[in-house]
Scaffold this active site. Structure first.
Site, PDB file in Angstrom:
ATOM      1  CG  HIS A 195      33.155  48.875  41.553  1.00  0.00           C
ATOM      2  ND1 HIS A 195      34.504  48.670  41.577  1.00  0.00           N
ATOM      3  CD2 HIS A 195      32.707  48.330  40.403  1.00  0.00           C
ATOM      4  CE1 HIS A 195      34.862  48.036  40.471  1.00  0.00           C
ATOM      5  NE2 HIS A 195      33.783  47.816  39.753  1.00  0.00           N
ATOM      6  CG  ASP A 461      40.520  33.399  52.155  1.00  0.00           C
ATOM      7  OD1 ASP A 461      39.321  33.476  51.797  1.00  0.00           O
ATOM      8  OD2 ASP A 461      41.461  33.583  51.379  1.00  0.00           O
ATOM      9  CB  CYS A 508      47.103  41.254  56.858  1.00  0.00           C
ATOM     10  SG  CYS A 508      47.008  39.595  56.152  1.00  0.00           S
TER      11      CYS A 508
END
Length: 576
Positions: A195, A461, A508
């Protein structure tokens, strides 16, 4: 005497100010017995706290819709509102009060700990960090139950701002602090997707996270410098150090104001090559930021945010409206929508959630979609319906096998056949692409190139799987290195194969939005970058300064290196 602390840089910039320590001891609550005749009153006390916190969150939501807070904050508030209404938290706490005759605070904390344990089993770093939402919702409830409302730091009169130092911060904390001359955020925990990181970036406030015990090493009102670019905290700096950082801050502010002038400038290299700079988004509300920086389109719309934190999944109509809103907001520009990247470990349906020993290697992304064909077909129908409103294309995550593509394409054909039968319009030729996130996919591109229309490299990833490193694990995060020679070879090989066969390739992942890697990726042949909207202008500046003719041979020499230190030095020299 000054000393320096090192953490994870998550929001760039320099802040100079005085420490305001935020307490984190609220959840150490007492456990006491409640007599049977008072249990109804105890449950009523809990319900009152829930109603109060609901009111607070509604107020925070109103701040986002009125433009006082960033849309990303609104998404987190929505998630916390759903958690507050989740029977797994509140109903179970009520049952604990009745069955164990305990106080409301203790019941809430017990159930919170149970839910946090479940979140810790999730492999995906973004979703795993959502355990913080559970903790923060319970913390808000406990504050109300104990009568300990949080206090805001006072505005300072010496011209310096306030540096918030906390174990962790919620989106509501950051909204509450917005009118109090807050200059920076520093937390014990967190990572790039926490956050604090996301909200700090959206508010353009310097932040450093993952400092472990920073709250024990600084004092209230102590002077500190936060370098959100380098991940450094300087405690008790002398005047010479303060002046040095004031100068650096001024230089950064000048650079930032210059960047704003680039909004209307096309991203073109010195030798005339046009580069496409696209945005990654989570919800339709993010389109305001996309339009502000005048991006060339949407390179990644993460649809899983429609599904997260819900017991009732979005139906076809709800999904269609969300996808249509984004596509219509970008007339004449490409919009790439990714099918949901979810897994059984992420508890979409708590009654049937699977606990896997290693969810990252289990049933997630396209594997989960194909295992839930009815749910997947609903999404595909909604996507196809939205395709008539603009230049939309569908992207499939985490591909590794040819049969995964074939099964997905068959489901798309089935969705098309159903829509034709129902006389519902869609784009018959909607492009379908895939994400290259697994080393096996990057090493066997032929089967994807023969079946798909475009590729997008998900570097986050891809790096994790290549190096066997969880980037959210602070014990090994120092080994997470985008410049590892193996990673670069996989990225460069994918870009090269796309160029050789005339297939568009984009990046991306976070590498695309990091100016440290822009010249390197350009030299590899990348022409499509997709990133957070806040990074567009800085990457555009790098593009405008680039000469591809000079970069390409230099990058080819870098790709032949097999020592990370040498690679890093060579990449840094590209900018000289």
């Amino acid at each position: 005497m000054p000393f320096t602390l090192h953490g994870l840089p998550v929001s760039q910039g320099i802040a100079i100010g005085h420490v305001h320590l935020v307490s984190h001891a609220l959840l150490e609550v007492n456990h006491y017995h409640v007599a049977p005749k008072h249990l109804a009153d105890e449950i009523e006390r809990l319900d009152g706290a829930i109603a109060t916190v609901q009111g607070e969150l509604v107020g925070l939501k109103a701040a986002t819709t009125s433009g006082q807070a960033h849309s990303e904050v609104g998404a987190f508030v929505d998630l916390q509102m759903m958690m507050l209404a989740d029977p797994m938290l509140t109903d179970t706490a009520r049952e604990l009060i009745k069955s164990r005759g305990c106080n409301a605070e203790w019941a809430l904390v017990q159930q919170m700990e149970h839910l946090v344990d479940q979140f810790r089993q999730i492999e995906d770093p973004y979703l795993r960090e959502r355990q913080a939402d559970v903790v923060q919702v319970v913390e808000r409830l406990v504050k109300v139950l104990l009568g300990h409302p949080g206090h805001l730091p006072p505005k300072r009169r010496d011209g310096l701002g306030t540096i918030i130092v906390a174990h962790d911060l919620s989106p509501s904390d950051t909204i509450g602090f917005r009118d109090h001359n807050i200059s920076g955020f520093v937390t014990d925990v967190g990572g790039p997707t926490s956050h604090t990181a996301i909200v700090a970036r959206s508010l353009k406030i310097p932040a450093v996270v993952g400092l472990h015990h920073v709250r024990d090493l600084v004092e209230d009102d102590e002077l500190v410098i936060v370098d959100g670019t380098r991940g450094i905290i300087i405690v008790a700096p002398d005047e010479r150090i303060v002046e040095e950082y004031r100068l650096r801050r001024s230089e950064l502010e000048i650079e930032r104001s210059k960047l704003n002038r680039l909004r209307d400038t096309r991203a073109t290299t010195l030798d005339g090559e046009t580069i496409n700079l696209l945005c990654n988004i989570e919800t339709p509300k993010d389109m305001a930021a996309v339009k502000t920086v005048k991006a060339d389109g949407i390179g990644l719309y993460r649809t899983e945010f429609l599904f997260m934190g819900r017991d009732v999944l979005p139906d076809e109509e709800e999904q269609y409206e969300a996808y249509r809103a984004v596509v219509k907001a970008m007339p004449d520009k490409p919009v790439t929508i990714r099918t949901f990247d979810l897994g059984a470990d992420k508890a979409l349906d708590r009654a049937h959630a699977r606990v896997e020993p290693n969810p990252a290697l289990g049933l997630r992304a396209v594997r989960y979609s194909l295992a839930e064909p009815k749910m997947f077909l609903t999404q595909l129908r909604a996507l196809l319906r939205a395709s008539v409103h603009g230049q939309m294309q569908i992207m499939v995550p985490m591909l590794a096998h040819a049969q995964e593509i074939d099964q997905t394409l068959r489901l798309i054909d089935k969705a098309k056949a159903e829509l034709r039968a129902e006389k519902i319009k869609f784009n018959e030729a909607v492009p379908v692409g895939g994400m290259i996130e697994i080393p096996a996919a990057a090493l066997a591109l032929g089967m994807f190139i023969r079946r798909l229309s475009f590729l997008s490299i998900g570097t986050n990833d891809l790096i994790q799987y290549t190096l066997a490193i969880d980037r959210a694990d602070e014990a090994v995060v120092h080994l997470y290195d985008p410049l590892h020679p193996a990673v670069l070879k996989l990225v460069a090989g994918t870009i090269s194969a796309g160029a050789r066969f005339g297939m568009p390739v984009s990046v991306c992942g976070e590498m695309a939005g990091d100016p440290e890697y822009t010249l390197l990726l350009l030299g590899m042949g990348l022409r499509n970058f997709s990133m957070h909207p806040s990074n567009i202008l800085e990457i555009k500046q790098q593009v405008l300064r680039a000469d591809l003719g000079e970069l390409a041979p230099k990058v080819q020499r870098i790709l032949k290196m097999d020592e990370q230190a040498r690679v890093r030095e060579a990449v840094q020299r590209l900018a000289l």
